[in-house]
Design an enzyme around this catalytic site. Sequence first.
Site, PDB file in Angstrom:
ATOM      1  N   GLU A   1       4.627   2.670   0.760  1.00 38.90           N
ATOM      2  CA  GLU A   1       3.417   1.879   0.501  1.00 38.90           C
ATOM      3  C   GLU A   1       2.475   1.917   1.713  1.00 38.90           C
ATOM      4  OE1 GLU A   1       4.770  -1.060  -3.078  1.00 38.90           O
ATOM      5  OE2 GLU A   1       4.822  -1.923  -1.068  1.00 38.90           O
TER       6      GLU A   1
ATOM      7  N   GLU B   1       7.235   2.955  -8.062  1.00 38.57           N
ATOM      8  CA  GLU B   1       7.785   1.609  -8.209  1.00 38.57           C
ATOM      9  C   GLU B   1       7.092   0.889  -9.351  1.00 38.57           C
ATOM     10  OE1 GLU B   1       7.897  -0.976  -4.842  1.00 38.57           O
ATOM     11  OE2 GLU B   1       8.413   0.616  -3.425  1.00 38.57           O
TER      12      GLU B   1
END
Length: 370
Positions: free
Chosen positions: A164, A266
């Site tokens: 991320e 995700e």
Amino acid sequence: MKRLFAALTGVVVGLTLAAPAHAHPRPDPLSIRGADVSSLAKSEAYGGVYRDRDGRRGDALRILEKAGLNYIRLKVWVNPADGYNDKAHVLAVARRAKAAGLKLLVDFHYSDSWADPGKQNKPAAWAALPYEQLKRAVYDHTRDVLNGLRRQGTTADMVQIGNELNGGLLWPDGRYDNWPSMAGLLNAGYDAVKSVSARTRVVLHLANGGDNGLYRWWFDNAAANGIRYDVIGLSYYPYWHGTFEAFQANLNDLAVRYGKPMILAETAYPFTTQDKDGWENIILAAEPYPGYPATPEGQTAFLRKVTEIMRAVPNNLGLGVFYWEATWTGVPGNGWDPADPASGNGWENQALFDFTNRPLPAMREFGQGR
């Protein structure tokens, strides 16, 4: 009358025979049907069990594979306080996964704990390193873990360099306001991956999958600074990251703008609002996204929807989906904070195993088309 009856019968028969041509065949499955199972080793160590649909105790990885999954994702921390999600545990779970016929995505956080858009903390052992030595540490750590996997016959199929990366990695050296330094760190990881296996694909992964402005800004800067990668990874949680429409529009734009294959690295959705381990769940709403209740049916419908979105990416650039922490059930001791043994798990209501440790219906969505 006989001729009329024969003619009518022929029409009926013709319609009956033609019907299958108008039926909706099951779509081809995505090439990647995965789950992050990073918490699995710790769950099992603390007594977690997994059962098949008939209630028989079994290996969670083989239960996932039987449902139609073909990939797992494992995160790597450098020196975690609880000793899990380190090199040794990644190698151990990878052996089991490959034996079960599953491929492997390794997710390097380059931290001792969680790395995400809000924090990209250096591992303690790297905190005082000058920049050039920090780049070397990234290369050496990445190569060490991946070489360990290769030597035991479980070479990683995909690798994330960072997790991320909205704001970069290894702050402050690789922060978003220093793109040349960020590029050096990411390329050190890329080079380490390719030095072990040229066939292993490198993923760069951002959160906020519905934010097209973020992705254009990030990947335009990546291109301008010579950052090397093979696949774009996205996190998309609908209760945080915008509408399905925004997510789909972002994917479609990225496909045209950059021409890179993409994975939903995700995603997850609750199957209940109930709690199992006494630690408050992160998602509490009865309907976290409009039209999708926090029920087994709602979770299933959600996963079907994001799968459809990935399948519709232009030029077949939507490779697949990873469901985040599918095996993170409510097991005392298997909490979120590696430095706090008393911490609980706020995610067990979003796992793919229910509170009796059996597979939820959503798991079978991965097998559609098989």
